[in-house]
Design a protein around this motif. Structure first.
Motif, PDB file in Angstrom:
ATOM      1  N   SER A  21      40.406  44.830  39.459  1.00 17.22           N
ATOM      2  CA  SER A  21      41.916  44.329  38.525  1.00 17.22           C
ATOM      3  C   SER A  21      42.401  46.513  38.243  1.00 17.22           C
ATOM      4  O   SER A  21      41.944  47.233  38.732  1.00 17.22           O
ATOM      5  N   CYS A 151      38.495  34.554  25.885  1.00 16.87           N
ATOM      6  CA  CYS A 151      38.813  35.168  27.124  1.00 16.87           C
ATOM      7  C   CYS A 151      39.970  36.872  27.264  1.00 16.87           C
ATOM      8  O   CYS A 151      39.626  37.241  26.157  1.00 16.87           O
ATOM      9  N   ARG A 152      40.001  37.555  28.657  1.00 17.77           N
ATOM     10  CA  ARG A 152      39.816  38.762  28.246  1.00 17.77           C
ATOM     11  C   ARG A 152      42.026  38.700  28.551  1.00 17.77           C
ATOM     12  O   ARG A 152      42.563  37.765  28.396  1.00 17.77           O
ATOM     13  N   GLU A 155      43.545  38.284  31.503  1.00 15.45           N
ATOM     14  CA  GLU A 155      43.924  37.294  31.359  1.00 15.45           C
ATOM     15  C   GLU A 155      44.456  36.596  30.639  1.00 15.45           C
ATOM     16  O   GLU A 155      45.459  36.155  32.156  1.00 15.45           O
ATOM     17  N   ASP A 163      48.814  27.418  35.394  1.00 18.38           N
ATOM     18  CA  ASP A 163      46.362  27.478  35.157  1.00 18.38           C
ATOM     19  C   ASP A 163      46.213  26.362  33.851  1.00 18.38           C
ATOM     20  O   ASP A 163      44.932  26.478  33.517  1.00 18.38           O
ATOM     21  N   PHE A 173      41.039  30.547  34.548  1.00 23.40           N
ATOM     22  CA  PHE A 173      41.789  32.183  34.430  1.00 23.40           C
ATOM     23  C   PHE A 173      41.507  32.558  35.853  1.00 23.40           C
ATOM     24  O   PHE A 173      40.584  32.487  36.455  1.00 23.40           O
ATOM     25  N   LEU A 174      41.827  34.181  36.184  1.00 30.58           N
ATOM     26  CA  LEU A 174      41.425  35.108  37.089  1.00 30.58           C
ATOM     27  C   LEU A 174      41.165  36.116  36.281  1.00 30.58           C
ATOM     28  O   LEU A 174      41.985  37.244  35.872  1.00 30.58           O
ATOM     29  N   GLY A 175      39.863  36.711  36.129  1.00 29.75           N
ATOM     30  CA  GLY A 175      39.247  37.645  36.088  1.00 29.75           C
ATOM     31  C   GLY A 175      38.775  38.746  36.833  1.00 29.75           C
ATOM     32  O   GLY A 175      39.616  39.024  37.909  1.00 29.75           O
ATOM     33  N   LYS A 176      37.366  39.542  36.802  1.00 31.47           N
ATOM     34  CA  LYS A 176      37.647  40.817  37.605  1.00 31.47           C
ATOM     35  C   LYS A 176      36.970  40.568  38.997  1.00 31.47           C
ATOM     36  O   LYS A 176      36.666  39.669  39.363  1.00 31.47           O
ATOM     37  N   ASN A 178      39.446  38.959  41.028  1.00 31.00           N
ATOM     38  CA  ASN A 178      40.114  38.161  41.466  1.00 31.00           C
ATOM     39  C   ASN A 178      39.371  36.567  41.729  1.00 31.00           C
ATOM     40  O   ASN A 178      39.028  36.202  41.933  1.00 31.00           O
ATOM     41  N   GLU A 180      37.761  33.897  39.972  1.00 29.60           N
ATOM     42  CA  GLU A 180      38.032  32.252  39.341  1.00 29.60           C
ATOM     43  C   GLU A 180      37.377  31.562  38.729  1.00 29.60           C
ATOM     44  O   GLU A 180      36.233  31.786  38.939  1.00 29.60           O
TER      45      GLU A 180
END
Length: 319
Positions: A21, A151-152, A155, A163, A173-176, A178, A180
């Motif tokens: 990220s 969530c972050r 995100e 989404d 969510f697309l997290g750390k 990338n 999902e």
């Protein structure tokens, strides 16, 4: 090979190959930039192969004594340098096959328990938003989503209309890295999101879900400032409370309600279960308070003395 070139290659690797990220890359860049500046200012070797563990220890002393960095900050910077040299050694194009950072001892730190809101504070906060917010539909939906999904911040900021699946009651969510993940939503959260979508008016056509009052995608800073304002106006703010603490709050409340820690790991998007386990300590504090209500927690002095005498007698006979 100059360490500066190695750092540049490493940051490019994180972005292109690892898909890290922007926040992660920026953190590495800041730490390594500080390390490079330290080498230059102290006339230390700038070639990666000439940097020794003694030079690294000098850097740690500088961090602690001159910059006043806390142990947890120093530990993070050591981890960054180790990662850099692991990359250098693995690539085998820099003529280096030894990581000097592995000789550094593990820095001891005290892991702080994350600050959270209580369940009652969450209710007060959410109810109050509808009275004090200039954009109540958006703010209520946004902060309820934080508290329900854990969530972050990044995100949530990066969420797109696509989404959301309100029919299936899920959000992606697309997290750390990338990665999902799909998180289920409650009925209340879905209704609040639909209520926001009904009044969402972009001035610039965009697929981003949450917009500022100017109709443009909301920024991280905008979300952070908005949370601070809402927390102060609803009376739940205290020093150190940030929007990220809503994530901690959500995960802790779920754990207290009996959600399995492996499920919690999936909800949070943690790569390592040890990251999730910190919430067991938070919940443990609540368990400790509840244990004080045990019917045998308070015993009158005569009964207590009798129990002690009986236990001592049994121990004596066993021995």
């Amino acid at each position: 090979m100059l360490i500066g070139y190695c750092i540049e290659d490493f940051l490019n690797y994180l972005e292109v190959e690892r898909g890290s990220s922007p926040n992660t890359i920026e953190g590495y860049a800041v730490d390594l930039g500080l390390f490079l500046s330290f080498l230059k200012q102290n006339d230390l070797p700038l070639n990666a192969e000439d940097i020794t563990v003694q030079h690294l220890r000098q850097f740690l002393v500088y961090l602690k004594k001159e910059r006043g960095n806390a142990p947890v900050t120093v530990k993070r910077k050591v981890s960054t340098i180790k990662s850099l040299y692991n990359f250098i050694c693995r690539e085998r194009i820099y003529g280096i096959d030894y990581n000097p950072a592995i000789q550094l001892a593990t820095i001891k730190t005290c892991r702080k328990l994350p600050q959270i809101l209580s369940l009652e504070e969450c209710k007060t906060f959410l109810k109050g938003i509808k009275q004090v917010s200039l954009f109540p539909e958006r703010d209520y939906a946004m902060f309820l989503l934080f508290l329900q999904s854990g969530c972050r911040l990044l995100e949530l900021k990066m969420m797109k209309l696509s989404d959301l699946n309100l029919k299936e009651k899920t959000v992606r969510f697309l997290g750390k890295g990338n990665k999902e993940r799909i998180v289920p939503l409650t009925g209340d959260t879905c209704r609040s999101l639909q209520g926001y979508l009904d009044v969402r008016r972009p001035k610039v056509e965009t697929d981003y879900l949450f917009l500022s009052t100017h109709g443009k995608p909301i920024s991280k800073r905008g979300i952070q400032q908005n949370f601070r304002d809402m927390a102060e106006k609803t009376g739940v703010y205290r020093p150190g409370l940030s929007v990220h603490k809503l994530r901690h709050t959500s995960l802790t409340l779920l754990l207290k309600e009996g959600v399995d820690i492996r499920c919690l790991q999936e909800i949070a998007g943690h790569a390592d279960i040890s990251t999730t386990q910190v919430y067991t300590h938070v919940a443990g504090e609540d368990i400790r308070k509840q244990m004080e209500k045990h019917p045998l927690a308070v015993i009158d002095s005569d009964t207590e003395s009798q129990l002690i005498r009986e236990m001592a007698y049994e121990v004596y006979n066993v021995c």
